[in-house]
Design a protein around this motif. Structure first.
Motif, PDB file in Angstrom:
ATOM      1  N   TYR A 120       4.734   1.663   2.348  1.00  0.00           N
ATOM      2  CA  TYR A 120       3.491   1.742   1.574  1.00  0.00           C
ATOM      3  C   TYR A 120       2.396   0.888   2.210  1.00  0.00           C
ATOM      4  N   ASN A 121       2.724  -0.325   2.604  1.00  0.00           N
ATOM      5  CA  ASN A 121       1.734  -1.201   3.228  1.00  0.00           C
ATOM      6  C   ASN A 121       1.194  -0.601   4.520  1.00  0.00           C
ATOM      7  N   LYS A 170      -3.540   0.991  -5.398  1.00  0.00           N
ATOM      8  CA  LYS A 170      -2.922  -0.259  -5.833  1.00  0.00           C
ATOM      9  C   LYS A 170      -1.396  -0.215  -5.962  1.00  0.00           C
ATOM     10  N   ASP A 171      -0.803   0.967  -5.870  1.00  0.00           N
ATOM     11  CA  ASP A 171       0.637   1.032  -6.088  1.00  0.00           C
ATOM     12  C   ASP A 171       1.204   2.296  -5.444  1.00  0.00           C
ATOM     13  N   TYR A 172       2.508   2.498  -5.584  1.00  0.00           N
ATOM     14  CA  TYR A 172       3.152   3.662  -4.983  1.00  0.00           C
ATOM     15  C   TYR A 172       4.380   4.074  -5.791  1.00  0.00           C
ATOM     16  N   LEU A 231      -4.303   6.236   3.194  1.00  0.00           N
ATOM     17  CA  LEU A 231      -4.301   7.132   2.042  1.00  0.00           C
ATOM     18  C   LEU A 231      -4.841   6.545   0.743  1.00  0.00           C
ATOM     19  N   GLY A 232      -4.839   5.222   0.633  1.00  0.00           N
ATOM     20  CA  GLY A 232      -5.072   4.601  -0.662  1.00  0.00           C
ATOM     21  C   GLY A 232      -6.411   4.871  -1.311  1.00  0.00           C
ATOM     22  N   ASN A 235      11.639  -0.907   4.226  1.00  0.00           N
ATOM     23  CA  ASN A 235      11.881  -0.431   2.867  1.00  0.00           C
ATOM     24  C   ASN A 235      10.650   0.330   2.397  1.00  0.00           C
ATOM     25  N   SER A 236      10.669   0.764   1.157  1.00  0.00           N
ATOM     26  CA  SER A 236       9.536   1.545   0.641  1.00  0.00           C
ATOM     27  C   SER A 236       8.254   0.722   0.598  1.00  0.00           C
TER      28      SER A 236
END
Length: 232
Positions: A118-119, A221-223, A125-126, A113-114
């Protein structure tokens, strides 16, 4: 002229309290962040020990290693006792840690999943201070065949070659792709350019029977997920 207090020298400490000896005798996990940085520094200054200097450097980054990793060489060198060589050593050590975190991901990671995408992408990229655009190439089982940097830009944007991205997809026999780029500003609002690029990618990939599964905007911290927001 006053003599330097003996406490400035780590050599004057009890052997069990010296960072290098402590690591050798008790293992790396027994050391605090400040002690590990003191080992990287190797020495302090005429005013303080390496450990004291390390604590000051950490305090300037709110005792957060991620924040410390973002400090420029110039900011590190602003500390008395930190020259270019020590600043470069700290930056190099933290970059190795960041890359190690990225390499902990198993081969052929399966994107479910998204959040899992992201993880997978966050270590890459973070924390960047500039914008980069990456593509995840997936097989029929949504397992990652490869991640590829498509472009690298400035603080506010980057140019992307859709043809090059799809060329890689064909070479890898990928059946699906996930787009990802970071926003150094921390905002998770897609720009009009982001939306237009996503639409072009979807159309071009679809003509080759390659599915665009998602486009992620990544911050530390988020996406933001285009798929989750119904924009694909």
């Amino acid at each position: 002229m006053q003599n330097k207090p003996d406490s400035f020298s780590i050599k004057s400490w009890d052997r069990d309290d010296r960072p290098r000896e402590k690591l050798r005798l008790k293992g790396r996990s027994a050391l605090s962040n400040a002690e590990l940085i003191a080992i990287i520094l190797g020495s302090g200054s005429s005013r303080e020990s390496a450990l004291s200097l390390a604590k000051k450097i950490l305090a300037a980054a709110d005792n957060n290693l991620n924040s410390l990793g973002k400090l420029s060489l110039a900011k590190l060198m602003a500390f008395h006792g930190v020259g270019e060589a020590k600043a470069v050593s700290i930056a190099a050590a933290l970059e190795l840690g960041r890359r190690r975190n990225g390499e902990d991901r198993p081969d052929r990671f399966r994107v479910q999943n998204s959040a899992s995408a992201y993880n997978y992408l966050r270590p890459t990229l973070g924390e960047l201070a500039h914008e980069e655009f990456w593509v995840l190439y997936l097989n029929n089982s949504n397992r990652v065949l490869k991640q590829e940097q498509l472009s690298k830009g400035g603080i506010t944007g980057t140019l992307v070659d859709i043809r090059l991205a799809l060329k890689f997809a064909l070479e890898l026999h990928a059946t699906a792709i996930i787009l990802a780029h970071n926003h150094p500003s921390g905002t998770l609002v897609p720009s009009e350019a982001d939306k237009q690029l996503t639409a072009k990618f979807k159309l071009a990939a679809g003509s080759m029977d390659i599915k665009l599964l998602d486009h992620l905007i990544v911050t530390e911290k988020d996406y933001y997920s285009f798929a989750d927001e119904g924009l694909l």
